[in-house]
Enzyme design. Sequence first.
Site, mmCIF file in Angstrom:
data_model
loop_
_atom_site.group_PDB
_atom_site.id
_atom_site.type_symbol
_atom_site.label_atom_id
_atom_site.label_comp_id
_atom_site.label_asym_id
_atom_site.label_seq_id
_atom_site.Cartn_x
_atom_site.Cartn_y
_atom_site.Cartn_z
ATOM 1 N N ASP A 153 0.859 -1.153 -0.066
ATOM 2 C CA ASP A 153 0.096 0.032 -0.232
ATOM 3 C C ASP A 153 0.930 1.173 -0.138
ATOM 4 O O ASP A 153 2.027 1.343 0.331
ATOM 5 C CB ASP A 153 -0.882 -0.026 1.273
ATOM 6 N N LYS A 163 -4.008 3.384 -3.260
ATOM 7 C CA LYS A 163 -5.544 3.674 -3.721
ATOM 8 C C LYS A 163 -5.496 5.186 -4.157
ATOM 9 O O LYS A 163 -5.116 5.893 -3.474
ATOM 10 C CB LYS A 163 -6.352 3.264 -2.785
ATOM 11 N N MET A 195 -7.346 9.309 8.790
ATOM 12 C CA MET A 195 -8.154 9.676 7.613
ATOM 13 C C MET A 195 -9.087 10.871 7.797
ATOM 14 O O MET A 195 -9.963 11.172 7.450
ATOM 15 C CB MET A 195 -8.810 8.651 6.872
HETATM 16 C C1 LIG Z 1 -6.332 3.659 5.601
HETATM 17 S S1 LIG Z 1 -5.980 4.131 7.207
HETATM 18 C C2 LIG Z 1 -4.967 2.757 7.548
HETATM 19 C C3 LIG Z 1 -4.401 2.779 8.976
HETATM 20 C C4 LIG Z 1 -3.661 1.638 9.433
HETATM 21 N N1 LIG Z 1 -4.205 0.274 8.995
HETATM 22 C C5 LIG Z 1 -2.993 1.397 10.778
HETATM 23 O O1 LIG Z 1 -3.538 0.705 11.332
HETATM 24 O O2 LIG Z 1 -2.267 2.248 11.056
HETATM 25 C C6 LIG Z 1 -4.637 5.439 6.821
HETATM 26 C C7 LIG Z 1 -4.511 6.480 7.913
HETATM 27 O O3 LIG Z 1 -4.000 6.065 8.993
HETATM 28 C C8 LIG Z 1 -3.260 7.059 9.766
HETATM 29 N N2 LIG Z 1 -1.693 6.786 9.396
HETATM 30 C C9 LIG Z 1 -1.016 5.581 9.032
HETATM 31 N N3 LIG Z 1 0.296 5.742 9.282
HETATM 32 C C10 LIG Z 1 0.461 7.083 9.628
HETATM 33 C C11 LIG Z 1 1.724 7.541 10.005
HETATM 34 N N4 LIG Z 1 2.961 7.136 9.872
HETATM 35 N N5 LIG Z 1 1.614 9.144 10.513
HETATM 36 C C12 LIG Z 1 0.290 9.476 10.662
HETATM 37 N N6 LIG Z 1 -0.949 9.104 10.306
HETATM 38 C C13 LIG Z 1 -0.953 7.744 9.863
HETATM 39 C C14 LIG Z 1 -3.704 8.269 8.796
HETATM 40 O O4 LIG Z 1 -4.653 8.916 9.185
HETATM 41 C C15 LIG Z 1 -3.888 7.845 7.398
HETATM 42 O O5 LIG Z 1 -5.082 8.229 6.607
#
Ligand SMILES: C[S@@+](CC[C@H](N)C(=O)[O-])C[C@H]1O[C@@H](n2cnc3c(N)ncnc32)[C@H](O)[C@@H]1O
Length: 248
Positions: free
Chosen positions: A34, A56, A167
């Site tokens: 991803d 995506k 998100m």
């Molecule tokens: C589709 S969700 C997936 C979440 C992921 N499965 C998790 O457990 O962290 C994507 C969102 O996770 C958050 N996110 C993921 N990695 C991040 C990071 N390193 N720093 C800040 N936000 C993060 C943001 O809000 C982003 O829009």
Amino acid sequence: MGKVYLLGAGPGDPDLLTIKGLRILREADVILYDRLVSPEILALANPAALLIHTGKRHGQQEEIQNEINALMLRHAIPGKIVVRLKGGDPMVFGRGAEEWALLTAHGIEVELVPGVSSAIAVPALAGIPVTCRGVAASFAVITGHNQKSETPDWVKFRMVDTLVILMGVENRVRIATELIALGRPATEPVAYIERGSTDRERVVTATLAEVARGEVEVESPAVCVVGEVVRLRLKLFSETPTEVAVAC
Ligand SMILES: C[S@@+](CC[C@H](N)C(=O)[O-])C[C@H]1O[C@@H](n2cnc3c(N)ncnc32)[C@H](O)[C@@H]1O
């Protein structure tokens, strides 16, 4: 038949990948990854593995998800070791359950390898615990996305001590306005942690009122935390050079 690992890559820092995750990445034949998976983690993979980016694009989620499903099947059916590599944990807004169900329906073995979720780890690394005795006894992880199937019912979260919103950058003004309208204090502290756990991490703190007035600039990906726990950051870190404090 091959096997598909639904594998969580953690929030970005390669040191936060699990030992099991690293072992499987080294054995993989095909890795479908991803947008949020860091290049440092991909660099740890089997050098002979086929790497396929499945990020995506906005507004095409279902179409791209169908392509991802087809790719997993195409490589797993002839017997390859396929890794479906996702940012954070596959089961936290990662479509892990849907992909697992699809693969099982096609008779393909699936193994889940949990990852460190950004929902808890990113705030924690920035000095914001999602719970803390005497400050917050509950937390909820919520999507800030405005999708038909997933639009959150904010009323449900009115009384939860700490709100962790993933998100939630794009809709931040609407979300903050709605939370204030539901009775959360306009002075309640909010933090956005951009690109947590990476060397480009940036923390923006503000109040709900400032977010609602559109005064807070933030870039995606970011974890948003709403609640009194945000104030603990100032206690845990005496100096925060990368912090942009709108207020707090
Ligand atoms: C589709 S969700 C997936 C979440 C992921 N499965 C998790 O457990 O962290 C994507 C969102 O996770 C958050 N996110 C993921 N990695 C991040 C990071 N390193 N720093 C800040 N936000 C993060 C943001 O809000 C982003 O829009």
